[in-house]
Enzyme design. Structure first.
Site, short mmCIF file in Angstrom:
data_model
loop_
_atom_site.label_atom_id
_atom_site.label_comp_id
_atom_site.label_asym_id
_atom_site.label_seq_id
_atom_site.Cartn_x
_atom_site.Cartn_y
_atom_site.Cartn_z
N ARG A 4 0.82 -1.21 0.00
CA ARG A 4 0.00 0.00 0.00
C ARG A 4 0.86 1.26 0.00
NH1 ARG A 4 -2.49 0.12 6.21
NH2 ARG A 4 -0.58 -0.57 7.24
N SER A 29 -6.33 3.33 6.60
CA SER A 29 -5.83 1.98 6.38
C SER A 29 -5.34 1.78 4.95
CB SER A 29 -6.93 0.95 6.68
OG SER A 29 -6.49 -0.36 6.41
N GLU A 46 -19.97 0.28 -0.40
CA GLU A 46 -19.20 -0.14 -1.57
C GLU A 46 -19.97 -0.01 -2.88
OE1 GLU A 46 -17.46 -1.71 2.08
OE2 GLU A 46 -19.49 -1.89 1.24
N PHE A 105 -15.26 -6.78 0.49
CA PHE A 105 -16.52 -6.05 0.42
C PHE A 105 -16.70 -5.35 -0.93
CE2 PHE A 105 -15.40 -5.72 5.07
CZ PHE A 105 -16.22 -6.78 5.45
#
Length: 312
Positions: free
Chosen positions: A8, A35, A56, A81
């Site tokens: 990330r 996150s 989502e 998700f």
């Protein structure tokens, strides 16, 4: 000594770089900006960042609308998700409608283990791979993630990009080539072909070293693009070695293993063995514990390669 970096990190760096270069880059997130490290893009470009909340389906639908207006939206959420709840919107609003949306699934694979079993996606690649016209990219490490983000922006069409959360070994470098749909040969071999995707490249290369100590010559192909799969590279290597093993941090159903099996059946059938999760849900634990539990380590990969060789 092998260094480790969070994928990330590479994602955030490339996204910010694109934001400075192109004012059509927009970022949407599902209340997970801290996150997902998209908060870094938000801090640089607050007018082009949208926190859509834990919604989502709405994220994907909004991103499709932005794409219809000529923007290049990156829609971010946890992979399980985003691909699960948002599947219908990804399929119809994005892919069927031909929208240039980048679907970014975070917390992917065993890196989500500490979030709990329900948050651990082992089916996301399969879901996205099944959608017509969807490109699926699974980078090996932080460095390759940066290249993948830039390539995804340049690519005109829907892309699914899988992003892990926790640190993984750095295998690629700035000089490692990256082209969507093209495999990378990391090691030449003559007895068996090992084909990996994502962060399993590191363990696969270690497996090749174990095999070399046993007198077995293993070729290693890194398949950062699961769709479109590099069928020519697969067939060429299979002709040379006569046996193939796939390695993925994902279910062997409809992931890399399935894609390679389909290719071999059509182009050059040889014994194939698949390393990955076996039609099971995820578990709670640490990333290392789950990597061990699912057999996603060099030793099981090497043992599976010997099985494939025996089946010639």
């Amino acid at each position: 000594m092998t260094t480790t970096t969070e994928p990330r990190e590479g994602y955030a760096r490339a996204l910010i770089e694109l934001g400075h270069q192109h004012d059509d880059v927009f970022v949407l997130d599902a209340d997970c900006a801290k996150s997902n490290y998209t908060n870094r893009f938000r801090d640089e470009f607050p007018d082009r960042f949208f926190n859509m909340g834990i919604a989502e389906c709405d994220i994907v639908g909004t991103a499709a609308g932005m794409a219809a207006l000529g923007k290049v939206p990156f829609a971010n959420a946890y992979a399980n998700f985003l691909t699960g709840r948002g599947y219908d919107q990804v399929r119809i609003s994005v892919a069927y409608s031909g929208r240039n949306v980048k679907i970014v699934g975070h917390n992917a694979g065993t890196s989500a283990a500490q979030e709990g079993a329900t948050h651990l996606p082992l089916e996301d690649i399969g879901l996205m791979r099944a959608i017509p016209d969807m490109t699926v990219i699974v980078p090996a490490d932080s460095c390759e993630m940066e290249k993948a983000v830039r390539a995804a922006y340049e690519f005109d069409g829907p892309v699914y990009l899988r992003v892990g959360k926790l640190k993984v070994p750095d295998v690629t470098t700035a000089d490692t080539p990256f082209e969507i749909g093209k495999a990378i040969r990391f090691r030449e071999g003559s007895d068996v072909t090992l084909i990996s995707t994502g962060n399993m490249l590191f363990e696969t290369l270690k497996a090749a070293e174990i095999l070399a100590e046993k007198g077995v010559s293993a070729e290693v192909l890194h398949m950062h693009t699961v769709k479109p799969i590099d069928s020519e590279a697969i067939a060429e290597s299979a002709r040379k070695t006569g046996a193939v093993v796939t390695v993925e941090e994902h279910s062997i159903l409809n992931g890399l293993g399935s894609a390679v099996a389909e290719t071999l059946c059509e182009k050059y059938p040889v014994p194939l063995r698949r390393v990955g999760t076996k039609d099971v849900f995820g578990l709670s634990g640490t990333m290392d514990e789950l990597m061990d539990y699912f057999g996603l380590r060099a030793e099981p990969i090497a043992a599976t390669a010997l099985e494939a060789i025996q089946a010639k």
